[in-house]
Every structure is written in C-alpha cells, then in structure tokens.
Design a protein around this motif. Structure first.
Motif, mmCIF file in Angstrom:
data_model
loop_
_atom_site.group_PDB
_atom_site.id
_atom_site.type_symbol
_atom_site.label_atom_id
_atom_site.label_comp_id
_atom_site.label_asym_id
_atom_site.label_seq_id
_atom_site.Cartn_x
_atom_site.Cartn_y
_atom_site.Cartn_z
ATOM 1 N N MET A 1 34.808 41.456 15.506
ATOM 2 C CA MET A 1 34.188 41.177 16.702
ATOM 3 C C MET A 1 34.837 42.120 17.766
ATOM 4 S SD MET A 1 32.042 39.203 18.179
ATOM 5 C CE MET A 1 31.403 38.727 19.763
ATOM 6 N N ARG A 2 34.161 43.032 18.345
ATOM 7 C CA ARG A 2 34.562 44.114 19.591
ATOM 8 C C ARG A 2 34.873 43.606 20.886
ATOM 9 N NH1 ARG A 2 31.178 49.256 18.172
ATOM 10 N NH2 ARG A 2 32.798 50.394 19.383
ATOM 11 N N THR A 3 35.630 43.954 21.520
ATOM 12 C CA THR A 3 35.788 43.483 22.933
ATOM 13 C C THR A 3 34.957 44.563 23.950
ATOM 14 O OG1 THR A 3 37.653 42.403 22.492
ATOM 15 C CG2 THR A 3 37.236 43.044 25.035
ATOM 16 N N LEU A 4 34.316 43.841 24.942
ATOM 17 C CA LEU A 4 33.518 44.703 25.853
ATOM 18 C C LEU A 4 34.201 44.701 27.020
ATOM 19 C CD1 LEU A 4 31.129 46.705 26.894
ATOM 20 C CD2 LEU A 4 29.805 44.251 27.369
ATOM 21 N N THR A 5 34.826 45.923 27.582
ATOM 22 C CA THR A 5 35.527 45.897 28.947
ATOM 23 C C THR A 5 34.663 46.839 30.000
ATOM 24 O OG1 THR A 5 37.622 45.881 27.670
ATOM 25 C CG2 THR A 5 37.718 46.665 29.849
ATOM 26 N N VAL A 6 34.582 46.249 31.087
ATOM 27 C CA VAL A 6 33.875 46.739 32.100
ATOM 28 C C VAL A 6 35.025 47.440 33.161
ATOM 29 C CG1 VAL A 6 32.679 46.734 34.344
ATOM 30 C CG2 VAL A 6 31.737 45.860 31.964
ATOM 31 N N CYS A 7 35.312 48.719 33.592
ATOM 32 C CA CYS A 7 36.299 49.373 34.483
ATOM 33 C C CYS A 7 35.440 49.842 35.739
ATOM 34 C CB CYS A 7 36.981 50.088 33.875
ATOM 35 S SG CYS A 7 38.556 50.623 34.958
ATOM 36 N N ASN A 8 35.860 49.388 36.738
ATOM 37 C CA ASN A 8 34.971 50.024 38.186
ATOM 38 C C ASN A 8 36.054 50.051 39.151
ATOM 39 O OD1 ASN A 8 31.796 49.883 38.029
ATOM 40 N ND2 ASN A 8 32.648 50.803 39.509
ATOM 41 N N PHE A 9 35.819 51.038 39.875
ATOM 42 C CA PHE A 9 36.369 51.436 41.164
ATOM 43 C C PHE A 9 35.768 50.693 42.424
ATOM 44 C CE2 PHE A 9 34.472 53.611 44.996
ATOM 45 C CZ PHE A 9 35.586 53.975 45.763
ATOM 46 N N VAL A 10 36.494 50.199 43.165
ATOM 47 C CA VAL A 10 35.756 49.442 44.164
ATOM 48 C C VAL A 10 36.612 49.549 45.418
ATOM 49 C CG1 VAL A 10 37.092 47.382 43.720
ATOM 50 C CG2 VAL A 10 34.866 47.094 44.709
ATOM 51 N N THR A 11 35.873 49.769 46.769
ATOM 52 C CA THR A 11 36.548 49.702 48.186
ATOM 53 C C THR A 11 37.162 48.293 48.539
ATOM 54 O OG1 THR A 11 34.658 49.051 49.230
ATOM 55 C CG2 THR A 11 35.060 51.395 48.840
ATOM 56 N N VAL A 12 38.055 48.176 49.663
ATOM 57 C CA VAL A 12 38.704 46.919 50.002
ATOM 58 C C VAL A 12 37.712 46.099 50.396
ATOM 59 C CG1 VAL A 12 40.166 45.898 51.796
ATOM 60 C CG2 VAL A 12 40.860 48.172 50.605
ATOM 61 N N ASP A 13 36.479 46.583 50.613
ATOM 62 C CA ASP A 13 35.579 45.518 51.256
ATOM 63 C C ASP A 13 34.273 45.388 50.055
ATOM 64 O OD1 ASP A 13 34.815 48.236 51.947
ATOM 65 O OD2 ASP A 13 33.560 47.866 53.590
ATOM 66 N N GLY A 14 34.773 45.608 48.857
ATOM 67 C CA GLY A 14 33.806 45.467 47.785
ATOM 68 C C GLY A 14 32.618 46.194 47.586
ATOM 69 N N ARG A 15 32.678 47.643 48.082
ATOM 70 C CA ARG A 15 31.620 48.518 47.913
ATOM 71 C C ARG A 15 31.949 49.367 46.634
ATOM 72 N NH1 ARG A 15 27.418 46.507 50.983
ATOM 73 N NH2 ARG A 15 28.499 45.220 52.831
#
Length: 207
Positions: A1-15
């Motif tokens: 079973m493989r793991t799905l990872t999401v990585c994202n940049f986000v601003t302080v106000d969630g944009r």
C-alpha cells in the motif's frame, strides 16, 4: 500500500493563489529578511526524492510546471536545489489529470500518463493499492480537494508563508469529510515558513 501525500504552500489567511491564478502578487510585501530563502525548495525536493509517482492536474498548471522546470534544468544560474528538483520532476513517473491535455502536448516529456477527470479517483486508488514509493501531489488544489472527499489522501503537508493575500482563491473549496491528526511541525527561521503535517482520516468519505 502506497501513501498519498499532498504538499501545498498557503498564505497566513489561507489563500492558494490570487484572483489572477498566480502567486507573484503575494510576495509584494514579503519581509526583506526572508528574501532569497529557499526552505520550501528544499522541503519539496525532499518529498519528491521519496516519491515514485507525482500527480499533476489541469492543462495550465501541469504544462506550465513541466515547461518551467525544463527551463530551470537548462539555467546555469539556477541554484543547486532547484536544479535537483527539476531533474526529479522531469524524471519521475507523472500522472496528469486533465480532460484537455493530449499526448502531443506531453510528447517532449518522459514518464507521463494522462488520466481523465472522471477516472482520477479510480486511478489514484489503484496506484495506492500497489507497491512502491509514495505518491505526491504538489499544487492541484481542485484535484486533491476531491481526493480528500473520496478518502484517498493520507497526509496533508501545509507550509504557511509569512504573507497575507487579502483576497484570492481559498485553499479548500468546502469542508472535507476528514479528521486531521497532527503528525509534526517545523519552522524555518531563515524564511519564516511554518510546516504543519497532518494525517488525514476519512469521516464518511464519498464513495
């Protein structure tokens, strides 16, 4: 079973991006002490080193990324970490979710497979059920929001930059049916970036 990872940049106000679907405007008020910091480059490169498949989505985003990193690979002025990321992203197995991209669009790139939007959940589930290194999604907000609703995302890595957008596209399009359990945090003083890693546990996920 493989793991799905999401990585994202986000601003302080969630944009996720500005109203023009870009992030350049977010950096207009970046603190001068953080100019040139590359913590995020190092972190995402580390994730990509550990991944066997990269999932991209959307014609503009996918082709834009592939074209951009092709340019970085050929740029002698690029930093070592960005050149490494370019080599990794261009060499890794890539699943592109799009109804508009054609084989001709990606003919110049290696290890690319196109999947239509209606088939994305099934294709990602099949990847997860197999053997191998992790599956990584960078960017692709619309796609990974849907995959969270389907209970297919295992980890969510959000890196908050010390930037306030004021307006723009929110990171989430609705409240997902998921409970988040904290896995760890890290702060980079040189950039002001703060990482929070969450385990994503489905709560009545969509079929």
């Amino acid at each position: 079973m493989r793991t799905l990872t999401v990585c994202n940049f986000v601003t302080v106000d969630g944009r996720y991006e500005d109203d023009d679907h870009d992030i350049g405007s977010f950096f207009e008020h970046q603190h001068p002490d953080y100019a040139g910091a590359d913590s995020f480059d190092h972190y995402t490169t580390g994730l990509l080193r550990e991944s066997g498949t990269l999932v991209l989505s959307g014609r503009r985003s996918a082709l834009g990324n592939l074209g951009y990193w092709t340019g970085v690979r050929a740029d002698p002025a690029a930093t070592a970490i960005r050149r490494e990321f370019a080599e990794l992203i261009l060499g890794v197995e890539k699943l592109i979710v799009s109804d508009k991209i054609t084989d001709d669009d990606v003919a110049a790139y290696e290890n690319v497979r196109i999947v239509r939007i209606a088939d994305a959940r099934a294709e990602v589930a099949a990847l997860k059920a197999g053997d191998g290194r992790g599956i990584l999604i960078l960017l692709g907000r619309v796609l990974w929001n849907d995959l969270m609703r389907a209970g297919l995302v295992d980890e969510l890595h959000l890196v908050t930059f010390p930037l306030v957008a004021g307006s723009g596209v929110p990171l989430f399009d609705e409240r997902p049916r998921a409970a988040l359990k904290l896995l760890g945090t890290h702060a980079w003083e040189e950039s002001g970036n703060v990482l929070v890693r969450w385990r994503v546990d489905p709560v009545g996920a969509d079929a």
